[in-house]
Each structure stands twice: as C-alpha cells, then as structure tokens.
Design a protein around this motif. Structure first.
Motif, short mmCIF file in Angstrom:
data_model
loop_
_atom_site.label_atom_id
_atom_site.label_comp_id
_atom_site.label_asym_id
_atom_site.label_seq_id
_atom_site.Cartn_x
_atom_site.Cartn_y
_atom_site.Cartn_z
N VAL A 101 12.34 5.58 -18.84
CA VAL A 101 11.29 6.52 -18.43
C VAL A 101 11.87 7.90 -18.22
CG1 VAL A 101 9.74 7.11 -16.54
CG2 VAL A 101 9.73 4.80 -17.47
N VAL A 102 12.99 7.98 -17.49
CA VAL A 102 13.60 9.29 -17.21
C VAL A 102 14.06 9.96 -18.50
CG1 VAL A 102 15.58 10.42 -16.11
CG2 VAL A 102 14.27 8.69 -14.86
N ARG A 103 14.66 9.22 -19.41
CA ARG A 103 15.12 9.80 -20.67
C ARG A 103 13.93 10.27 -21.50
NH1 ARG A 103 19.60 5.33 -22.62
NH2 ARG A 103 21.16 5.72 -21.01
N TYR A 104 12.89 9.46 -21.54
CA TYR A 104 11.71 9.82 -22.33
C TYR A 104 11.07 11.11 -21.79
CZ TYR A 104 7.04 9.41 -24.38
OH TYR A 104 5.87 9.66 -25.04
N LEU A 105 10.91 11.19 -20.47
CA LEU A 105 10.29 12.38 -19.89
C LEU A 105 11.16 13.61 -20.07
CD1 LEU A 105 8.94 10.89 -16.52
CD2 LEU A 105 7.62 11.41 -18.59
N SER A 106 12.47 13.43 -20.10
CA SER A 106 13.40 14.56 -20.16
C SER A 106 13.75 14.97 -21.57
CB SER A 106 14.69 14.22 -19.40
OG SER A 106 14.43 13.80 -18.10
N GLY A 162 13.90 -9.14 -8.56
CA GLY A 162 14.13 -10.53 -8.20
C GLY A 162 14.26 -11.43 -9.40
N THR A 163 13.65 -11.04 -10.51
CA THR A 163 13.72 -11.82 -11.76
C THR A 163 14.86 -11.34 -12.64
OG1 THR A 163 11.33 -12.18 -11.69
CG2 THR A 163 12.44 -12.57 -13.80
N ALA A 164 14.91 -10.02 -12.86
CA ALA A 164 15.95 -9.43 -13.72
C ALA A 164 16.15 -7.98 -13.32
CB ALA A 164 15.57 -9.56 -15.19
N GLU A 165 17.16 -7.72 -12.51
CA GLU A 165 17.41 -6.35 -12.07
C GLU A 165 17.67 -5.44 -13.27
OE1 GLU A 165 20.25 -3.84 -8.95
OE2 GLU A 165 20.48 -6.01 -9.17
N ARG A 166 18.26 -6.03 -14.31
CA ARG A 166 18.52 -5.23 -15.51
C ARG A 166 17.25 -4.64 -16.07
NH1 ARG A 166 17.63 -5.71 -20.66
NH2 ARG A 166 16.70 -7.78 -20.40
N CYS A 167 16.15 -5.38 -16.04
CA CYS A 167 14.89 -4.88 -16.58
C CYS A 167 14.36 -3.72 -15.75
CB CYS A 167 13.86 -6.00 -16.63
SG CYS A 167 14.29 -7.30 -17.81
N PHE A 168 14.47 -3.80 -14.43
CA PHE A 168 14.05 -2.70 -13.56
C PHE A 168 14.86 -1.44 -13.88
CE2 PHE A 168 14.79 -0.20 -9.72
CZ PHE A 168 13.50 0.10 -9.32
N ASN A 169 16.17 -1.59 -13.94
CA ASN A 169 17.02 -0.42 -14.20
C ASN A 169 16.76 0.15 -15.59
OD1 ASN A 169 18.17 -0.87 -11.70
ND2 ASN A 169 19.96 -1.97 -12.52
N GLN A 170 16.66 -0.75 -16.59
CA GLN A 170 16.47 -0.28 -17.96
C GLN A 170 15.14 0.43 -18.11
OE1 GLN A 170 17.11 -3.27 -20.96
NE2 GLN A 170 16.25 -2.01 -22.61
N PHE A 171 14.09 -0.12 -17.51
CA PHE A 171 12.77 0.49 -17.62
C PHE A 171 12.77 1.91 -17.07
CE2 PHE A 171 8.67 1.48 -15.58
CZ PHE A 171 7.83 1.43 -16.68
N TRP A 172 13.31 2.10 -15.88
CA TRP A 172 13.26 3.44 -15.26
C TRP A 172 14.24 4.41 -15.92
CZ3 TRP A 172 9.50 5.44 -12.71
CH2 TRP A 172 8.61 4.61 -12.01
N VAL A 173 15.36 3.92 -16.42
CA VAL A 173 16.26 4.82 -17.18
C VAL A 173 15.56 5.31 -18.44
CG1 VAL A 173 18.36 4.87 -18.57
CG2 VAL A 173 18.42 3.91 -16.27
#
Length: 794
Positions: free
Chosen positions: A588-593, A575-586
């Motif tokens: 996370v996935v890259r870091y874990l992988s 609701g504030t910044a969809e970009r931040c939600f997407n960037q955070f989880w991308v």
C-alpha cells in the motif's frame, strides 16, 4: 555513360505557311485542278489561224505554269526555324539500407553475406554493368533510404561512397519518403521507372498503397526487387523489459521481461539479467554483474513473461540488461538484449500517519513502518494529550497543515480520522497534494469517526477525490445490521482485479486465492453507495444472493492516487500470517508513493511524452517547477541540460506553457544511445548541493532530475521475412514488375528510353517575295507573249 539532363539544338525546315488543312486543302486542290483543266480546255479549242495543236499545248502549259506560280505565292513558302530541346528521362534506383537489410539469409546466401551486401554485389558486378545498362537509355539517379533519404553519386564517379555509408537513420524504413524524393528531384524530367530495392518492411511514413498512388500520378511504373527470404528466419528476441524508473535503496522491486521466438517451432532459451552502474555502462568499463538466470521455452505463439525479483544496492544510476542466449544459426543478434535504467535513491519514503484514536490497527501499523528501513513515518494521534510523546521515525509536534509541510510527504494514511481537527483549508491542501503534486492518500474507515468524516461539508474537497461515493444513510444501515456482526464476513479480491499488486499476497493466482480465503474476515465495515466510475475495486464481500459490497478501491486523481479501505481489522491477519499483514501495508505504501518516488523531487517533476525513447527521437519534455514555498514558478523560460555518457552536456530552453502555471515544455533530440540525465535547475537552490540530505519537508534538491535510457529502435527487427506480397502488389498497381534479387539481372532491358523532344518555333523567312520568284513569273508571261506575237495570235 551518364546522359545529360537536356540536349538543345536549332533546326530549319521548308514549310508552306498558308497551306490550308483538312477540307479547305481539298477544296483548294480541286479549285487548282479545275483552273488547270479550264485553261487546257480553252486552249484546245483555240480557233484562230496558225494555232496548231502543238502551239496550243505550249501556250496552255505556259498559262498553267503561271497559275501554278501564283498558287505557290499564295501558299506563302517559308524557311521555318525551330529550337529543339530533348529532355532525357530518369530512372531512379531507390535502395533500402535500414537495419533489417543488415540481416543475413543463410538459405539464400551460401557466403553468409547480409541483404545489403548482396545488393551491392549486384550493383558492382562486371564494373557496375547492371547500373551502366540502366544509364544507357535514361539518366540514372541513385538513392538510399532508411528513416531519411539521401541521393548518391554513381559508384564509378570520383568520391562516391557505398550504400553502407549513406547518411540516413537506419532505425526505420520510410519508402514513401524515398519515392517522393525521387519524383521531386526530377524537376521537369519524365520518369522512365522507379526501381525499389527492399525487403518490404515499411514501418514509417505512408503505406504501400499511397506509394503506388503517388507513382500513378506521374505515370511511372515501379519495379520492385525483393531482397531476403520469404519466410521468417530463426530468431529469439527480447520484446520488452519493464522496470520502475526509481527505487529506494534496499527496497526490492520487480523486473518483468517479455521474450519471443519466430521462425522456429520452439526453443529452450537462457535469459540472463545483469546490472551495471550507468557511468560504467556508458564508458564500457567493468563488466556487468549477473543478477539472475532463467531457463524458458519460447514458441512463436505468444511472448513468454519472466519476472525477476531485484534488491537494489547503494544509491546511484544503474542499467539492468536482459539478454537471451542466441541460437546457433540465428542471423540477427541486435534484438537479443534490451536495457532498462533504474535510479536507486537514498531518500526514504516519507509517510504521514494520522489516526483518530489508539486502535490496534494504528499500533501494529506504526511499529511495522518504524521497522521498515525504506520508510520514514511521522505519526499524529489525534486523541493524545498535547504533551504526549509522539510515535514515528520523524517526530512532529502538530498536525501538518501548511502546503510546504504537507507536500513534503510521499503518502498520507488517515486511519478513522476525527473530522474535528480538519478544516476546509486542510482538505483543499490534501486535494492539491494528490491532484497536483502526485501524492498518495488512503482513508481507512473505522467505527468511531468515519461516518461523520464523510458527511462533513468542510471536507467535501477531500471526500470528492476518494474512489467511492459515500452512503449518506451509512449510520442507518450500520444500526440495522448492528455495530458489529456476530459472524465475520469473508474478504475476497474482486474477480477482475485478482492480480493487482495491492492484493497480490502470493506468487501465483491459485496461491493468492487460497491466502485470502485463509485470512480472517471482517466484523464491521463502512457501507458505501458505490465505487466511482474510474475506480478499481480490489476487495469486496462475497456476493451471495445479492450485490457484493466494496471493501477496498483505488483510483488515479490527477498526478497522484487515492485509496479507500472500508474496514480497520487488518491487524487480525497477524494471528494467521504476520507476513500477509506486513506485505499488504508495504505494498500500500509503495503504491501510494509511486508517483512521488518516480518524480524524485517534491518541488516539481519532469515528464516525457513517451515511455520508450529511441536514438534519433524528438521528445517533448515537460517540467513543473515550483519555488521554495511550492508556488508555481513564473518565468518565460527555464533551462534544461542533457548529459549522455562521455558526450558534452547540452543545454536547451523549456518555454512556459500558456494556461498551465509553473509548467514548461520543449522538444528535445535524443541522439546518444544509453543513459541520459535531464536536469532542470530549481529556483532558490543556490548554495546547496544537488543531492542534499536535508530531510525537512520544505527542503528539496537544487534541481529536478530524470534519467532516461535511450535505446536503438527495434522496429526493423520485429519481422524479418521479405514481404513479397507488399512488393508484388506495389509493382502491379503501377504497371511494373516484381523480381527477386537473383532474377533482377534482366531488368535493365525492360526499361526503354523515355526521353521527350520539345520544339519551340522561331522566326520564319518568307520566300515568295524574293526577286527570282518575280523574275520567274514575269519570264513565264513574257515567253507566252513572245510566242503569241511570233505566231500572230495577239
């Protein structure tokens, strides 16, 4: 003229073999004089008739002659034979031919020659007069050194090559090895002196103090000739280029460059990043494509960091090159560029998403991952009906449990998981997935199941690898503060880890701090007892009057990584910044992988004992090899091959490592510059191409592969000035002297002849038993008898 090592001859000398020495010799002389005096005294008092003074003197002389003859016989005169051996001393000229000697010093050489060319001018001037003067008094020995040492023939001998042709590695300077070689080669010869010709950049082997100690043991002085300027020449260089070894196609990544300057106050420099397919780079084919350019100001104070954002193209092996435009008067260009190899993969990251219920977090995260072209996500909603349609790019019909199913993923995300569907076997499999196979695991807490999940004894193996210690009283604390707070608590990146890639939502630190302040806080989070000792805390609540509470932490576990996220409302960020939600989880996935992505294969991995490889390095290569059922491969050896550019493929054997099932290791020489592909064949891969597109979790490539970039070493170029202090101290400690190259013309006159002469005694020829000695003695006695008889003195 070159002196021979030894001269041998035979010499003869007359000696007294029984002659006493010291006090006995003095006593013997006094005794002889006393006897002579007694004889003369007796004959002077001869009272018989007819014995006049003259006759008495003659008789005394004859008697003294007899005593003298007996004394000579007693002294045992001999002709002694000696074998004389002259051992000529050596003078060793040890010349540095490493990379730093290829530098030119414009202030010292108007002609612009390199340091090594100036040394060769000294050696060759006047028909090698300088070297010939050294060879006049002592045997001349010539050496060239870099990483190794080579003995050289005198330049006036047939077949002699120049210093530049010496067969030694030039990546480093090992002066200690060169000096040790000079002393070892001398055999029994004395060493008149060692002449060390270098710029003093000793970056391999023993230190200068050890070289001096070695020379003192042999009582040999070291004369040091310094080559080069004593100040740093103007130079720009690429210190480091950091890039991920692998990247999915179309998935942006960052290349970080460090550049530095020396010998100048400051300079504006143009940094260029280019890319070229590894095969084209090895074959010197098409020119590289320019990716980006940056203008920076470099100073000697500290390296400047420059980041490039790169979006990779089609799958393949690529070489990214960073180059700094050199200065107009820059003498060294070898360090103005540096390469990094990146393997662009066509495999998409495989992510397993397990959730206890259809939360907002699950819904938005699933949609985001399904839209990501670099990710293949499989979803398991635990609360769904058996016949429900499952979400995800790769649909699964049951929760993966078998090792061959779980190990096929790169990252596993558990969103408030229900412990009822987990058991001890699955917990152990997930632990192996992280610890042994380099997978990434994130557990996100939620209000429905997480507290029970953390307490479940069956899941102890899984909970033990999380970066936090669960609070056994979490339910009590949640009850005390209410299930949900009426007022949200702010989220703050931990002070010491604000630049961690998982919490970087802006390009600079100030912007990142403002982004996190603007994001909605949390109304619920799972309390934890404390972070693990090796964990990195990324997000926490504001401390206020007490200790901040951990909201997110990560830690390495064996070959992989684990993460804990203590709240489940990141979906509110949209609701504030969809970009931040997407960037955070991308992120996370890259870091874990990351660990699985770098290994490329899920059935093993290839690792090296160093990140940067230079030409001529021996590197320990380790490979973990698993069979199609993900069990360790049990064989005494596996074969690995290396392919570098146009060079022929080389095979080597990796031997099983005792005590480490499925692990093999071997020492490998990397002797070609550029991209090198290491390949280890996997068991059970026959009949299937190496780059199979099979996306089943149990499938894998027919071979483990790892591409590494082999570079020319830059040890010699990190500092370019002549180290006069090192060379002068080395000469001082050994009794030698320091010279600059311009002043070295008079050095040969200081090195005197130091040869040694050894005499070995041979047979002795006695002289007292000769017939003439007996005849002389008998003659003297006969004459005395005749004189006495004639004068009626008998």
């Amino acid at each position: 003229m070159i002196l021979a090592q030894n001269d041998e001859s035979v010499r003869r000398a007359f000696e007294w073999d029984n002659a006493p020495e010291g006090w006995p010799a003095l006593l013997a002389l006094l005794a002889l004089l006393a006897i002579g005096y007694a004889v003369i005294w007796l004959y002077r008092r001869e009272g018989r008739e007819g014995a006049g003074p003259a006759l008495r003197l003659v008789l005394a002389g004859l008697r003294c002659a007899v005593v003298g003859a007996l004394a000579v016989i007693w002294l045992d005169p001999v002709i002694a034979t000696y074998n004389v051996r002259t051992i000529h001393a050596r003078v060793a000229v040890v010349t540095d031919v490493s990379t730093s000697m290829s530098v030119s010093d414009p202030l010292q050489s108007a002609a612009g020659g390199t340091r090594l060319e100036r040394v060769e001018e000294l050696y060759s001037a006047g028909n090698h007069a300088w070297l010939r003067r050294l060879a006049e008094n002592n045997q001349l020995a010539l050496y060239a050194f870099g990483e190794e040492t080579a003995a050289l023939a005198a330049p006036w001998e047939s077949g002699a090559g120049g210093l530049a042709a010496a067969p030694v590695g030039r990546g480093r300077s090992d002066a200690a090895l060169a000096v040790a070689h000079a002393f070892e080669d001398r055999s029994e010869q004395p060493m008149a002196a060692v002449i060390l010709v270098s710029d003093g950049q000793f970056n391999k082997g023993a230190a200068a103090e050890d070289i001096a100690a070695h020379a003192r043991r042999f009582k040999s002085p070291i004369y040091a000739i310094g080559v080069g300027a004593a100040v740093e020449p103007p130079n720009l260089r690429v210190v480091e280029i950091a890039a991920p070894p692998t990247a999915p196609t179309g998935d942006p990544f960052q290349i970080r460059v460090q550049a530095a300057a020396s010998g100048i106050d400051s300079a504006s420099a143009e940094i260029e990043l280019t890319v070229q397919a590894a095969q084209e780079a090895a074959a010197a084919g098409e020119p590289p494509a320019v990716v980006a350019r940056r203008s920076v100001t470099l100073t000697p104070d500290a390296p400047q960091t420059v980041d490039f954002e790169v979006t990779p193209g089609p799958p393949g092996s690529y070489v990214y090159r960073v180059r700094i435009e050199p200065l107009a008067d820059e003498p060294v260009l070898l360090d103005n560029a540096r390469d990094a190899g990146v393997e662009v993969l066509d495999q998409r990251l495989r992510v397993l998403l397990v959730t206890g219920g259809p939360s907002y977090e699950y819904r938005y995260l699933t949609r985001m991952l399904e839209r990501d072209r670099s990710v293949d996500v499989s979803c398991w909603l635990q609360s769904a009906d058996v016949q429900a349609v499952r979400d995800g790019d790769v649909v699964i019909r049951e929760l993966p449990r078998r090792p061959e199913e779980v190990f096929g993923y790169d990252a596993i995300i558990l969103l408030d998981p229900n412990p009822e569907e987990f058991d001890q076997a699955l917990a152990l499999t997930l632990r192996r997935f992280v610890d042994e196979f380099g997978g990434g695991l994130l557990v996100q807490a939620g209000p429905h199941h997480s507290a029970r999940f953390m307490r479940d004894a069956r899941l102890a193996d899984l909970v033990a690898i999380l970066p936090i210690t669960p609070d056994p009283e979490a339910d009590v604390r949640l009850t005390e503060q209410g299930t949900f707070r009426t007022r949200a608590v702010a989220i703050e990146p931990a002070e010491q880890n604000r630049t961690h890639p998982l919490v970087s939502l802006a390009s600079d630190a100030a912007g990142n701090r403002e982004v996190w302040r603007a994001l909605p806080g949390v109304s619920w989070h799972l309390p934890v007892l404390k972070p693990k000792p090796i964990a990195t805390v990324l997000l926490e609540t504001p401390g206020g009057g007490g200790e901040p509470e951990c909201l997110m932490a990560v830690q390495p576990v064996g070959a992989g990584r684990t993460a804990f996220l203590g709240f489940n409302t990141t979906w509110r960020w949209r609701g504030t910044a969809e970009r931040c939600f997407n960037q955070f989880w991308v992120q996370v996935v890259r870091y874990l992988s990351q660990a699985r992505r770098e290994a490329v294969s899920k059935r093993g991995t290839i690792s090296l004992d160093r990140a940067t490889i230079f030409v001529g390095d021996y590197v320990t290569v380790e490979a973990r090899v698993l069979d199609p059922q993900y069990n360790p491969w049990h064989e005494p050896q596996v074969e690995a091959t290396l392919k570098s550019g146009d060079a022929a493929e080389r095979a080597t054997l990796l031997s099983a490592i005792p005590g480490r099932e499925g692990w093999f290791a071997g020492r490998v020489l990397f002797d070609h510059e550029g991209s090198t592909l290491i390949r280890v064949k996997l068991p059970g891969g026959e009949g299937r191409p190496e780059n199979s597109a099979d996306e089943r979790p149990e499938a894998g490539p027919a071979a483990l592969t790892k591409r590494v970039l082999v570079q020319q070493p830059d040890y010699e170029l990190r500092a370019l000035r002549m180290r006069e202090d090192v060379l002068r101290e080395l000469a001082l400690q050994t009794g030698g002297e320091f010279f600059t190259l311009d002043d070295a013309g008079g050095l040969p006159s200081l090195i005197k002849k130091a040869s040694q002469t050894l005499r070995t005694p041979g047979p002795k020829l006695a002289q007292w038993d000769r017939g003439w000695v007996l005849a002389v003695l008998a003659g003297l006695l006969a004459v005395e008898w005749w004189v006495r008889r004639r004068n009626h003195l008998l």
